[in-house]
Design a protein around this motif. Structure first.
Motif, PDB file in Angstrom:
ATOM      1  N   GLU A  15       0.841  -1.202   0.000  1.00 26.42           N
ATOM      2  CA  GLU A  15       0.000   0.000   0.000  1.00 26.42           C
ATOM      3  C   GLU A  15       0.873   1.249   0.000  1.00 26.42           C
ATOM      4  OE1 GLU A  15      -2.579  -0.270   3.346  1.00 26.42           O
ATOM      5  OE2 GLU A  15      -4.150  -1.147   2.095  1.00 26.42           O
ATOM      6  N   LEU A  16       0.497   2.164  -0.855  1.00 31.09           N
ATOM      7  CA  LEU A  16       1.247   3.419  -0.953  1.00 31.09           C
ATOM      8  C   LEU A  16       1.233   4.162   0.386  1.00 31.09           C
ATOM      9  CD1 LEU A  16       2.532   5.209  -3.347  1.00 31.09           C
ATOM     10  CD2 LEU A  16       0.488   6.575  -3.026  1.00 31.09           C
ATOM     11  N   ALA A  17       0.069   4.158   1.022  1.00 32.63           N
ATOM     12  CA  ALA A  17      -0.061   4.908   2.280  1.00 32.63           C
ATOM     13  C   ALA A  17       0.809   4.308   3.374  1.00 32.63           C
ATOM     14  CB  ALA A  17      -1.521   4.942   2.712  1.00 32.63           C
ATOM     15  N   ALA A  69       8.463  14.487  -3.836  1.00 31.10           N
ATOM     16  CA  ALA A  69       7.568  13.414  -3.409  1.00 31.10           C
ATOM     17  C   ALA A  69       7.691  13.077  -1.930  1.00 31.10           C
ATOM     18  CB  ALA A  69       7.820  12.177  -4.237  1.00 31.10           C
ATOM     19  N   GLY A  70       8.826  12.539  -1.538  1.00 29.47           N
ATOM     20  CA  GLY A  70       9.119  12.156  -0.160  1.00 29.47           C
ATOM     21  C   GLY A  70       7.925  11.888   0.721  1.00 29.47           C
ATOM     22  N   LEU A  71       7.248  10.747   0.511  1.00 24.05           N
ATOM     23  CA  LEU A  71       6.098  10.437   1.353  1.00 24.05           C
ATOM     24  C   LEU A  71       6.510  10.217   2.804  1.00 24.05           C
ATOM     25  CD1 LEU A  71       3.877   8.093  -0.824  1.00 24.05           C
ATOM     26  CD2 LEU A  71       3.336  10.383   0.014  1.00 24.05           C
ATOM     27  N   THR A  72       7.818  10.084   3.035  1.00 24.56           N
ATOM     28  CA  THR A  72       8.280   9.916   4.406  1.00 24.56           C
ATOM     29  C   THR A  72       8.396  11.258   5.129  1.00 24.56           C
ATOM     30  OG1 THR A  72      10.495   9.933   3.498  1.00 24.56           O
ATOM     31  CG2 THR A  72       9.559   7.772   4.028  1.00 24.56           C
ATOM     32  N   PHE A 127      -0.348  13.234   6.285  1.00 24.26           N
ATOM     33  CA  PHE A 127      -0.308  11.835   6.715  1.00 24.26           C
ATOM     34  C   PHE A 127      -1.727  11.350   7.038  1.00 24.26           C
ATOM     35  CE2 PHE A 127       0.095   8.464   9.874  1.00 24.26           C
ATOM     36  CZ  PHE A 127       0.970   7.602   9.225  1.00 24.26           C
ATOM     37  N   ALA A 128      -2.460  12.172   7.773  1.00 20.38           N
ATOM     38  CA  ALA A 128      -3.829  11.801   8.149  1.00 20.38           C
ATOM     39  C   ALA A 128      -4.701  11.676   6.902  1.00 20.38           C
ATOM     40  CB  ALA A 128      -4.408  12.851   9.101  1.00 20.38           C
ATOM     41  N   LYS A 129      -4.511  12.589   5.962  1.00 20.53           N
ATOM     42  CA  LYS A 129      -5.302  12.563   4.736  1.00 20.53           C
ATOM     43  C   LYS A 129      -5.033  11.277   3.946  1.00 20.53           C
ATOM     44  CE  LYS A 129      -8.062  14.395   1.738  1.00 20.53           C
ATOM     45  NZ  LYS A 129      -9.470  14.607   2.093  1.00 20.53           N
TER      46      LYS A 129
END
Ligand SMILES: [Zn+2]
Length: 587
Positions: free
Chosen positions: A70-72, A92-95, A102-104
């Protein structure tokens, strides 16, 4: 040994091993694609892998999607930010999510899983390959959450193919440098807009002039011999052939740089950039072709500001109507005044002088984004245009009797909207019965309608298109006959005003064959399709033999929309195809 040669020579087991990790935990894809060897190119391999997935069962496709994490799950809230990581925040850096982001993402992920039952897949490196921003990722997540489940499954698979494409490029050390340059030019040009929020570049505005100036500067950098802006605002770049400036014929090519409102970046502009990149490389290599190349950035194609269709390409073929100069935009400014304000002469004589003598030209070719879903749904980067559809358009009105919705029995009504509804369904069935014919009622209105009144009037539009004039006219005759029959039977009357009639522009067989040879030389399967949209080539058709090449659009092929998208890899292939066409053009 080159990676592709290794793949072609390997045993099936070694082939699968070499491609390990291209598709997440799914060796069956490479196993089945192995039979299609040898692959003439990396592009051919990518198409073959995608084809295996497209022809797999739905369960196998879902298995592939579910093999992805999962991407999330990769998202995390940014810790203590250093100055450096703050700079990277827009990447991008999802981290490095904010707590809100994050909540979204978690919320979207839960809603997505509940709706589709498989994980959200997105190639986060995106069409450019450098990475989508977190805002782009969240916006895509939100948009795709509303999609139909079958379409969303198909989109996940396409995203998986994009991930695989990037992984394959990395394995081979391949950089689609010309595609990247094209993409960056498109992004740079999109900064000039009539509108602060979206890309809008209509004729003769300051943004439009800025785009023309930027194109001219880039053309000069590419090494064109002669670059100028003509009397109708076209940007023209000429790269002389071996015969020099005056002798010998030229190949004419190009597309438009104006846009619709809230446009995409590639519509039109892609077809200017592609030949620019080829000229740049010819110039760098110090090479001349046996013919000249004339690249035109047409200043107007979208008919957004002035009611004068294709005024730029009309000027080039000698069909510019002098009366257009007096036509006004929404603010009451005439076309002639708008031209002058943009630094153009605004003179009919100067415009008429732009007509090209066909004896000096070999033909016209145009590269354009498809602006439709066909190539994207077939996982094919390029398509061969067979014909630009001919069309007829009308606005019409059916007149019945507005009467009480409660007291008028069903058998005694003269319902104008119900009559038009019947026409719409007929139009849909009649068009669907013939390949490459389309019919649309795009506007529908019950003037002053009320919830408790039977519609006494109903206004509608009609847009009929086909690959040949004969097929268009047959559709037109049937739809009009049906309208007449419906109105007679229902006790209605109607008016129908023609607003546009454009003839079909079939591709010239020899030029279409040249595009086909170019696509084949890249190792790609041929897919022929008509163009449902009008293009500059449709006008040039009146003067020169023409043929077009289509490039796949991402996001289901959406166009005239900010979501319009082209990958750098597909752009690279378009440049290579153009290069093949000119290198193999023997005059
Ligand atoms: Zn266009």
């Amino acid at each position: 040994m080159h990676f592709l040669d290794q793949l072609n020579a390997a045993s099936v087991a070694d082939f699968v091993a070499l491609l390990d990790g291209t598709y997440e935990h799914s060796p069956w894809i490479a196993e089945r694609a192995a039979a299609a060897r040898p692959f003439a190119s990396l592009a051919a391999l990518k198409v073959a892998l995608a084809r295996v997935v497209r022809e797999a069962t739905v369960d196998e496709q879902l298995g592939l999607i579910r093999a992805h994490p999962e991407l999330a799950g990769k998202a995390a809230v940014a810790g203590e930010l250093t100055a450096e990581s703050t700079n990277e925040q827009s990447k991008a850096g999802l981290t490095a999510c904010t707590p809100e982001e994050f909540a979204k993402l978690q919320e979207l992920n839960a809603a997505y899983n509940a709706r589709f039952g498989f994980p959200f897949i997105l190639a986060v490196r995106g069409p450019r390959g450098l990475g989508l921003t977190r805002q782009e990722i969240i916006a895509t997540f939100e948009r795709r959450l509303r999609a139909h489940p079958d379409l969303e499954r198909a989109e996940c698979l396409r995203q998986i193919h994009r991930i695989a494409e990037i992984r394959l490029n990395d394995k081979c050390g391949l950089q689609p440098a010309r595609g990247q340059q094209l993409w960056d030019w498109a992004a740079e040009l999109a900064r000039h807009s009539d509108d602060a929020e979206f890309l809008t570049c209509t004729y003769a505005t300051p943004a439009h002039t800025a785009v023309a100036e930027q194109l001219m500067a880039w053309m000069r950098d590419c090494g064109f011999d002669d670059v100028h802006r003509d009397a109708v605002g076209n940007v023209v770049g000429v790269y002389h052939g071996t015969a020099g400036a005056t002798a010998g014929q030229r190949l004419l090519t190009g597309s438009h740089f104006d846009t619709v409102r809230r446009a995409g970046r590639f519509d039109g502009r892609l077809g200017i950039f592609v030949p620019m990149l080829v000229v740049r490389d010819l110039h760098r290599a110090g090479r001349r072709l046996p013919f000249g190349l004339e690249v035109v950035g047409f200043s107007e194609e979208e008919c957004q500001r002035f009611p004068a269709d294709f005024l730029a390409s009309s000027a080039v073929i000698g069909a510019f109507d002098a009366d257009w100069l007096a036509r006004t935009d929404a603010a009451g400014i005439t076309l002639a005044d708008a031209m002058r304000a943009a630094g153009l002469p605004g003179s009919n004589d100067a415009i008429q002088a732009l007509r090209r003598d066909p004896a000096h030209y070999l033909g016209f070719v145009e590269v354009h984004i498809e602006q439709g879903p066909v190539l994207d749904s077939l996982d094919l980067p390029l398509g061969i245009v067979t014909s630009i559809n001919g069309s007829r358009r009308y606005t019409g009105e059916v007149i019945g009797l507005a009467s009480h919705a409660g007291t008028t029995p069903m058998g005694q009504r003269r319902d104008a909207a119900a009559g038009v509804a019947e026409l719409i369904l007929f139009c849909e069935q009649r068009a669907a019965a013939v390949p490459d014919v389309v019919g649309t009622v795009g506007m529908l209105e019950v003037p002053s309608g009320s919830i408790n009144v039977i519609p006494g009037r109903c206004r509608f539009s009609l847009d009929l298109r086909a690959t040949t004039d004969a097929a268009r006219d047959a559709l037109d005759a049937d739809v009009r006959a049906k309208l007449d029959e419906i109105c007679q039977r229902r006790g209605l009357s109607f008016t129908l005003q023609p607003t546009l009639a454009a003839n079909a522009a079939p591709s010239h067989p020899a030029w279409q064959a040249r595009w086909e040879a170019a696509v084949t030389a890249l190792g790609l399967p041929l897919h022929r399709l008509p163009s449902g949209a009008g293009h500059d080539a449709m006008k040039l058709h009146e003067l020169l033999p023409q043929a077009m090449l289509f490039v796949r659009g991402g996001n289901g092929g959406i166009s005239h929309n900010p979501l319009e998208s082209v990958t750098v890899d597909d752009a690279e292939l378009a440049v290579a195809a153009f290069e093949h066409l000119i290198e193999n053009l023997h005059v």
